[in-house]
Motif scaffolding. Sequence first.
Motif, mmCIF file in Angstrom:
data_model
loop_
_atom_site.group_PDB
_atom_site.id
_atom_site.type_symbol
_atom_site.label_atom_id
_atom_site.label_comp_id
_atom_site.label_asym_id
_atom_site.label_seq_id
_atom_site.Cartn_x
_atom_site.Cartn_y
_atom_site.Cartn_z
ATOM 1 N N GLY A 100 49.641 46.788 64.443
ATOM 2 C CA GLY A 100 48.283 46.567 63.987
ATOM 3 C C GLY A 100 47.648 46.772 62.781
ATOM 4 N N ASP A 101 46.830 46.117 62.509
ATOM 5 C CA ASP A 101 45.844 46.370 60.996
ATOM 6 C C ASP A 101 45.648 48.056 60.749
ATOM 7 O OD1 ASP A 101 46.249 43.799 60.316
ATOM 8 O OD2 ASP A 101 44.242 43.211 61.125
ATOM 9 N N PRO A 102 45.595 48.355 59.558
ATOM 10 C CA PRO A 102 45.488 49.661 59.191
ATOM 11 C C PRO A 102 43.778 49.770 59.552
ATOM 12 C CG PRO A 102 46.031 48.566 57.297
ATOM 13 C CD PRO A 102 45.891 47.507 58.340
ATOM 14 N N GLY A 103 43.652 50.945 60.346
ATOM 15 C CA GLY A 103 42.242 51.375 60.856
ATOM 16 C C GLY A 103 41.819 50.692 61.923
ATOM 17 N N ILE A 104 42.659 50.106 62.772
ATOM 18 C CA ILE A 104 42.413 49.357 64.087
ATOM 19 C C ILE A 104 42.212 50.319 65.139
ATOM 20 C CG2 ILE A 104 44.777 48.718 64.885
ATOM 21 C CD1 ILE A 104 41.742 46.517 64.515
ATOM 22 N N GLY A 105 43.240 51.440 64.889
ATOM 23 C CA GLY A 105 42.997 52.600 65.752
ATOM 24 C C GLY A 105 44.434 53.000 66.484
ATOM 25 N N LYS A 106 45.333 52.695 65.938
ATOM 26 C CA LYS A 106 46.702 52.996 66.461
ATOM 27 C C LYS A 106 47.043 54.491 66.614
ATOM 28 C CE LYS A 106 48.966 50.999 63.153
ATOM 29 N NZ LYS A 106 47.777 50.232 62.296
ATOM 30 N N SER A 107 46.572 55.187 65.598
ATOM 31 C CA SER A 107 46.925 56.926 65.451
ATOM 32 C C SER A 107 45.880 57.444 66.591
ATOM 33 C CB SER A 107 46.420 57.236 64.296
ATOM 34 O OG SER A 107 47.268 56.520 63.261
ATOM 35 N N THR A 108 44.587 56.679 66.673
ATOM 36 C CA THR A 108 43.678 57.356 67.689
ATOM 37 C C THR A 108 44.209 57.330 69.243
ATOM 38 O OG1 THR A 108 41.932 56.618 66.275
ATOM 39 C CG2 THR A 108 41.300 56.865 68.464
ATOM 40 N N MET A 138 41.788 67.606 63.091
ATOM 41 C CA MET A 138 40.244 67.110 63.059
ATOM 42 C C MET A 138 39.950 66.019 64.006
ATOM 43 S SD MET A 138 38.355 68.306 59.933
ATOM 44 C CE MET A 138 37.818 66.614 59.241
ATOM 45 N N ARG A 139 40.989 65.150 63.886
ATOM 46 C CA ARG A 139 40.775 64.117 64.853
ATOM 47 C C ARG A 139 41.010 64.272 66.376
ATOM 48 N NH1 ARG A 139 43.076 58.236 63.846
ATOM 49 N NH2 ARG A 139 43.314 59.277 62.119
ATOM 50 N N ALA A 140 41.841 65.102 66.719
ATOM 51 C CA ALA A 140 41.920 65.738 68.067
ATOM 52 C C ALA A 140 40.795 66.497 68.440
ATOM 53 C CB ALA A 140 43.269 66.661 68.128
ATOM 54 N N LEU A 141 40.021 67.255 67.504
ATOM 55 C CA LEU A 141 38.956 67.897 67.959
ATOM 56 C C LEU A 141 37.916 66.853 68.340
ATOM 57 C CD1 LEU A 141 38.126 70.853 67.681
ATOM 58 C CD2 LEU A 141 36.994 70.198 65.649
ATOM 59 N N ARG A 142 37.825 65.950 67.602
ATOM 60 C CA ARG A 142 36.729 64.855 67.825
ATOM 61 C C ARG A 142 36.864 64.063 69.106
ATOM 62 N NH1 ARG A 142 36.057 60.679 63.281
ATOM 63 N NH2 ARG A 142 35.106 59.658 64.818
ATOM 64 N N LEU A 143 38.140 64.045 69.455
ATOM 65 C CA LEU A 143 38.528 63.352 70.764
ATOM 66 C C LEU A 143 38.771 64.145 72.010
ATOM 67 C CD1 LEU A 143 41.702 61.358 69.168
ATOM 68 C CD2 LEU A 143 39.359 60.329 69.853
ATOM 69 N N GLY A 144 38.609 65.450 71.848
ATOM 70 C CA GLY A 144 38.318 66.353 72.929
ATOM 71 C C GLY A 144 39.780 66.864 73.457
ATOM 72 N N ALA A 271 37.443 49.984 74.184
ATOM 73 C CA ALA A 271 36.099 49.758 73.085
ATOM 74 C C ALA A 271 36.350 51.140 72.429
ATOM 75 C CB ALA A 271 35.006 49.836 74.288
ATOM 76 N N MET A 272 36.102 50.807 70.954
ATOM 77 C CA MET A 272 36.364 52.318 70.110
ATOM 78 C C MET A 272 35.013 52.717 70.113
ATOM 79 S SD MET A 272 37.793 53.742 68.190
ATOM 80 C CE MET A 272 39.476 53.480 67.117
ATOM 81 N N THR A 273 34.675 54.012 70.316
ATOM 82 C CA THR A 273 33.477 54.640 70.426
ATOM 83 C C THR A 273 33.487 55.779 69.533
ATOM 84 O OG1 THR A 273 34.114 55.997 72.369
ATOM 85 C CG2 THR A 273 33.159 53.972 72.965
ATOM 86 N N GLU A 274 32.353 56.624 69.819
ATOM 87 C CA GLU A 274 32.305 57.886 68.991
ATOM 88 C C GLU A 274 33.481 58.683 69.455
ATOM 89 O OE1 GLU A 274 29.395 59.309 66.734
ATOM 90 O OE2 GLU A 274 30.022 57.268 66.297
ATOM 91 N N GLY A 275 33.747 58.718 70.761
ATOM 92 C CA GLY A 275 34.759 59.710 71.189
ATOM 93 C C GLY A 275 35.994 59.315 71.289
ATOM 94 N N GLY A 276 36.288 58.146 70.628
ATOM 95 C CA GLY A 276 37.673 57.624 70.582
ATOM 96 C C GLY A 276 37.633 56.183 71.305
ATOM 97 N N LEU A 277 39.065 55.936 71.968
ATOM 98 C CA LEU A 277 39.000 54.793 72.674
ATOM 99 C C LEU A 277 38.529 54.751 73.979
ATOM 100 C CD1 LEU A 277 42.263 53.747 70.797
ATOM 101 C CD2 LEU A 277 39.982 52.160 70.813
#
Length: 467
Positions: A100-108, A138-144, A271-277
Amino acid sequence: MAKPIRSFVCQGCGTIHPKWLGRCEGCGEWNSLVEEVSTPLPGSGRTIGAKTGASRRSGLEFTDLSAVAPPLARHGSGLSEFDRVCGGGLVPGSAILIGGDPGIGKSTLLLQVMGSMARAGHRTVYITGEESVEQVRMRALRLGYAESPVALAAETSLAEILPALESGEVPRIVVIDSIQTMFVDSLESAPGTVAQVRMSAQELIRLAKKRGFILVLVGHVTKEGAIAGPRVLEHMVDTVLYFEGDRGHQFRILRSVKNRFGPGDEIGVFAMTEGGLEEVANPSALFLSERINDISGSAVFAGMEGTRPLLVEIQALVAPGVPGSPRRAVVGWDSQRLAMVIAVLEARCGVSLAGKDIYLNVAGGLRINEPAADLAVAAALVSALSGVAVPAETVVFGEIGLAGEVRPVGQSEARLKEALRLGFTRAMIPSRKGKPSKKTSGSDQSLAITIQSLDLLAELVDYLQSE
Ligand code: TYD
Ligand code: MG
């Protein structure tokens, strides 16, 4: 010290050449060969293509084809859309490639999968070669998922990674983010080159099969949209998934393009939202949510993505263009296919689009590949030109042939059922085979949807010009 082996590897198709050439003999690409040098590991004799002694006695044992295999065990990932794309769960010992393109959300996406699997008590290992441990935290924190017991490491050398995975408790799932950052010491070429990517993937897949963990490799995508470097990678893994979507839109589609353990071409919608996918259980409703009724230049297409029916809005705009150089801009559909539909409208139906600028858009950022969208595209175009709206609550689907005929497409029942479920009451579709051609509307009782069946594209044009 063993003598290094020099070879020239095509970065497009992976063909190995003994000397440099301007053009790859494998795929015909120009300037795609890169010199790669490999040193055989001392004592191991293991390099790409290493010869083994022919006289050695083989320990190979044959088994019976007819032996009954136990059903595949599968593990849920905690994200049902992800499981669905993988064919109903993840198979132990299998290798999955996600591009997938960079920034599309693979890591998320993968962090969410890891987080929820870890919560369910599975041993999960996430190895990142792109971000620091802090960034992932940090990302894990944002994703809960901050408290999820995911084993995390930032590392790119397989010499470190393999021994760690080889011993101790077998992980349930291992994610490598991304395979292009990994490298093997025995190869001198840089990380990301075909030889490195192939060798790293080979080693990881071998270990996954041996120990029975699920391996997920993240792969970068080139400008052309293929997983970077090697098509060879796609052959080595069991499942290839693409994560797509338009960055300007919320929607993300996870699509399986190959799956040894389930149907190919299945999609999952997020759907990509504030709280992740977030998983989208009812994608048709989402893709149609911004639609305005009774507007010209719009048609609702009842499409199929894998086994799933999906309703999307197709929008067209026809504007006076500069004589001699009309613009044709398409988003979410094939521009060649649009050119064909325009040609059939002009040559077979007397619609004049010459010299006009044409814009076509699949609303919501979805990409459609089905020829079944032809009729909906034609309806949107004719409606845009005539200013007559396609009747409200109508879905359209059908393929268009060069003679101007409307051809039947597969799975019309499933398409109509989805339309009915979302409150659509009419459908403009190809006449069904074997039935006498009827130009009048008929009602299909089993579906309670009014069917307007078409044999020729000209019938649709007449209808949309005279309403
Ligand atoms: P990322 O997973 O880093 O993409 P990839 O690994 O495919 O390169 O996605 C990052 C993007 O996602 C970034 O543009 C920010 C966005 N995002 C959100 O909108 N919400 C979130 O909760 C997270 C974690 C990311
Ligand atoms: Mg990433």
